[in-house]
Scaffold this motif. Structure first.
Motif, PDB file in Angstrom:
ATOM      1  N   GLN A 101       0.808  -1.216   0.000  1.00 37.14           N
ATOM      2  CA  GLN A 101       0.000   0.000   0.000  1.00 37.14           C
ATOM      3  C   GLN A 101       0.844   1.272   0.000  1.00 37.14           C
ATOM      4  O   GLN A 101       0.308   2.376  -0.080  1.00 37.14           O
ATOM      5  CB  GLN A 101      -0.917   0.015   1.233  1.00 37.14           C
ATOM      6  CG  GLN A 101      -1.859  -1.174   1.327  1.00 37.14           C
ATOM      7  CD  GLN A 101      -2.593  -1.217   2.651  1.00 37.14           C
ATOM      8  OE1 GLN A 101      -2.764  -0.204   3.325  1.00 37.14           O
ATOM      9  NE2 GLN A 101      -3.043  -2.407   3.052  1.00 37.14           N
ATOM     10  N   ARG A 106       2.966   4.360  -1.045  1.00 40.37           N
ATOM     11  CA  ARG A 106       3.009   5.190  -2.251  1.00 40.37           C
ATOM     12  C   ARG A 106       4.002   6.353  -2.141  1.00 40.37           C
ATOM     13  O   ARG A 106       4.256   7.026  -3.138  1.00 40.37           O
ATOM     14  CB  ARG A 106       1.613   5.759  -2.538  1.00 40.37           C
ATOM     15  CG  ARG A 106       0.540   4.685  -2.781  1.00 40.37           C
ATOM     16  CD  ARG A 106       0.802   3.911  -4.055  1.00 40.37           C
ATOM     17  NE  ARG A 106      -0.231   2.904  -4.310  1.00 40.37           N
ATOM     18  CZ  ARG A 106      -0.174   1.647  -3.890  1.00 40.37           C
ATOM     19  NH1 ARG A 106       0.884   1.235  -3.205  1.00 40.37           N
ATOM     20  NH2 ARG A 106      -1.144   0.794  -4.154  1.00 40.37           N
ATOM     21  N   TRP A 159       7.089   7.089  -2.333  1.00 40.64           N
ATOM     22  CA  TRP A 159       8.439   6.664  -2.703  1.00 40.64           C
ATOM     23  C   TRP A 159       9.441   7.802  -2.724  1.00 40.64           C
ATOM     24  O   TRP A 159      10.659   7.574  -2.691  1.00 40.64           O
ATOM     25  CB  TRP A 159       8.402   5.952  -4.059  1.00 40.64           C
ATOM     26  CG  TRP A 159       7.669   4.659  -3.995  1.00 40.64           C
ATOM     27  CD1 TRP A 159       6.418   4.386  -4.468  1.00 40.64           C
ATOM     28  CD2 TRP A 159       8.117   3.448  -3.376  1.00 40.64           C
ATOM     29  NE1 TRP A 159       6.065   3.083  -4.190  1.00 40.64           N
ATOM     30  CE2 TRP A 159       7.093   2.479  -3.516  1.00 40.64           C
ATOM     31  CE3 TRP A 159       9.299   3.080  -2.716  1.00 40.64           C
ATOM     32  CZ2 TRP A 159       7.204   1.185  -3.021  1.00 40.64           C
ATOM     33  CZ3 TRP A 159       9.415   1.790  -2.224  1.00 40.64           C
ATOM     34  CH2 TRP A 159       8.370   0.854  -2.380  1.00 40.64           C
ATOM     35  N   ARG A 171       5.980   9.151  -8.532  1.00 39.90           N
ATOM     36  CA  ARG A 171       4.687   9.002  -9.192  1.00 39.90           C
ATOM     37  C   ARG A 171       3.823  10.244  -9.047  1.00 39.90           C
ATOM     38  O   ARG A 171       3.046  10.573  -9.920  1.00 39.90           O
ATOM     39  CB  ARG A 171       3.964   7.782  -8.615  1.00 39.90           C
ATOM     40  CG  ARG A 171       4.681   6.474  -8.898  1.00 39.90           C
ATOM     41  CD  ARG A 171       3.946   5.291  -8.332  1.00 39.90           C
ATOM     42  NE  ARG A 171       4.681   4.053  -8.553  1.00 39.90           N
ATOM     43  CZ  ARG A 171       4.265   2.862  -8.142  1.00 39.90           C
ATOM     44  NH1 ARG A 171       3.130   2.751  -7.484  1.00 39.90           N
ATOM     45  NH2 ARG A 171       4.989   1.793  -8.378  1.00 39.90           N
ATOM     46  N   LYS A 172       3.967  10.947  -7.924  1.00 46.11           N
ATOM     47  CA  LYS A 172       3.133  12.119  -7.700  1.00 46.11           C
ATOM     48  C   LYS A 172       3.525  13.279  -8.599  1.00 46.11           C
ATOM     49  O   LYS A 172       2.726  14.178  -8.844  1.00 46.11           O
ATOM     50  CB  LYS A 172       3.238  12.555  -6.232  1.00 46.11           C
ATOM     51  CG  LYS A 172       2.661  11.542  -5.258  1.00 46.11           C
ATOM     52  CD  LYS A 172       2.794  12.046  -3.828  1.00 46.11           C
ATOM     53  CE  LYS A 172       2.211  11.052  -2.842  1.00 46.11           C
ATOM     54  NZ  LYS A 172       2.351  11.507  -1.437  1.00 46.11           N
TER      55      LYS A 172
END
Length: 266
Positions: free
Chosen positions: A82, A84, A86, A117-118
């Motif tokens: 879970q 996220r 990173w 990713r954000k």
């Protein structure tokens, strides 16, 4: 790994990496079996073990590149499946994991450490470029910024990957043989820098290194934990006046890998 009964410094003892009964099989062979271990905030954990002990396998599981065949890994209290955030983690893989034909410049590789990713589809702004320049400067590769990564020597490439891992000011820095291919003088300067970062900044380290003498000199000779052929050496720091420090700019600028450019890194 150290435990404290003092409630004042409990903030320095929060779990960063938690492993519960973690196992990994490769071609039906047990590489890691029922590993139970916690890396706490501001720990410096050195992993030592013979070839095949599972050092790189463990690091790759922690960063999500391999899936454990058993047990659970948590990052900052969140199950790995879970997790996220990173951008909170910097990772330098083994040098031989890199494709030298990758068509990117040094600056692009370092900036990629800021994406995550954000931020993948957001434009890089001036603050990001400034972080990149600081990291390039710290690793003595500012003059290489516009060269293709595949054109560099092994030592230069490793400096690029170190800059990429540091550029986002990570809370957890995972290093897998980070000084392979770098000359001994630069290795010593690098260890000096990360010791400073560990002692004066809110960063947790998990590192595999072939330089066992350097590891023992900082982490001691008695492992805090063993699992099969894996040995975990741990040093904790919790100087209260420094626990909240997260700005790496001064260490990146002032503790840059100094001295003339060594021939092995040219």
């Amino acid at each position: 790994m150290q435990q404290s009964t003092d409630p004042v410094d409990v903030r320095c003892h929060q779990p960063v990496v938690s492993m519960e009964n973690v196992s990994f099989l490769y071609e039906q062979r047990s590489v890691i079996e029922k590993l139970n271990f916690q890396v706490l905030q501001r720990d410096f954990v050195g992993l030592i073990g013979s070839n095949g002990a599972g050092k790189t396998t463990l690091l790759r599981m922690i960063v999500g590149l391999l899936k454990p065949t058993g047990g659970e890994i948590r990052l900052f209290g969140t199950p790995l499946t879970q997790f996220r955030d990173w951008e909170r983690i910097g990772y330098v893989p083994q040098k031989n994991a890199f494709n030298p034909l990758f068509p990117a410049t040094v600056r692009e590789v370092v900036l990629s450490g800021l994406y995550g990713r954000k931020k993948l589809f957001r434009r890089i702004g001036q603050p990001d470029l400034k972080k990149c320049e600081d990291a390039l400067h710290a690793m003595r590769i500012e003059e290489l910024a516009d060269r293709r990564i595949g054109q560099l020597s092994g030592g230069q490439q490793q400096r690029v990957f170190l800059a990429r891992a540091l550029v986002n000011n990570p809370e957890l820095l995972i290093l897998d043989e980070p000084t392979v291919g770098i000359d001994s003088e630069t290795q010593e300067s690098f260890f000096h820098m990360i010791r400073h970062m560990h002692q004066r900044h809110n960063i947790t380290f998990l590192m595999v290194s072939h330089d066992i003498e350097m590891m023992h000199a900082y982490l001691g000779y008695e492992p805090a934990h063993t699992n099969g052929k894996l040995k975990f050496y741990v040093k904790h720091t919790h100087e209260l006046e420094n626990c909240a420090e997260t700005n790496l700019v001064h260490s990146l600028r002032d503790l840059r890998l100094g001295g003339p450019e060594p021939a092995a890194a040219r």
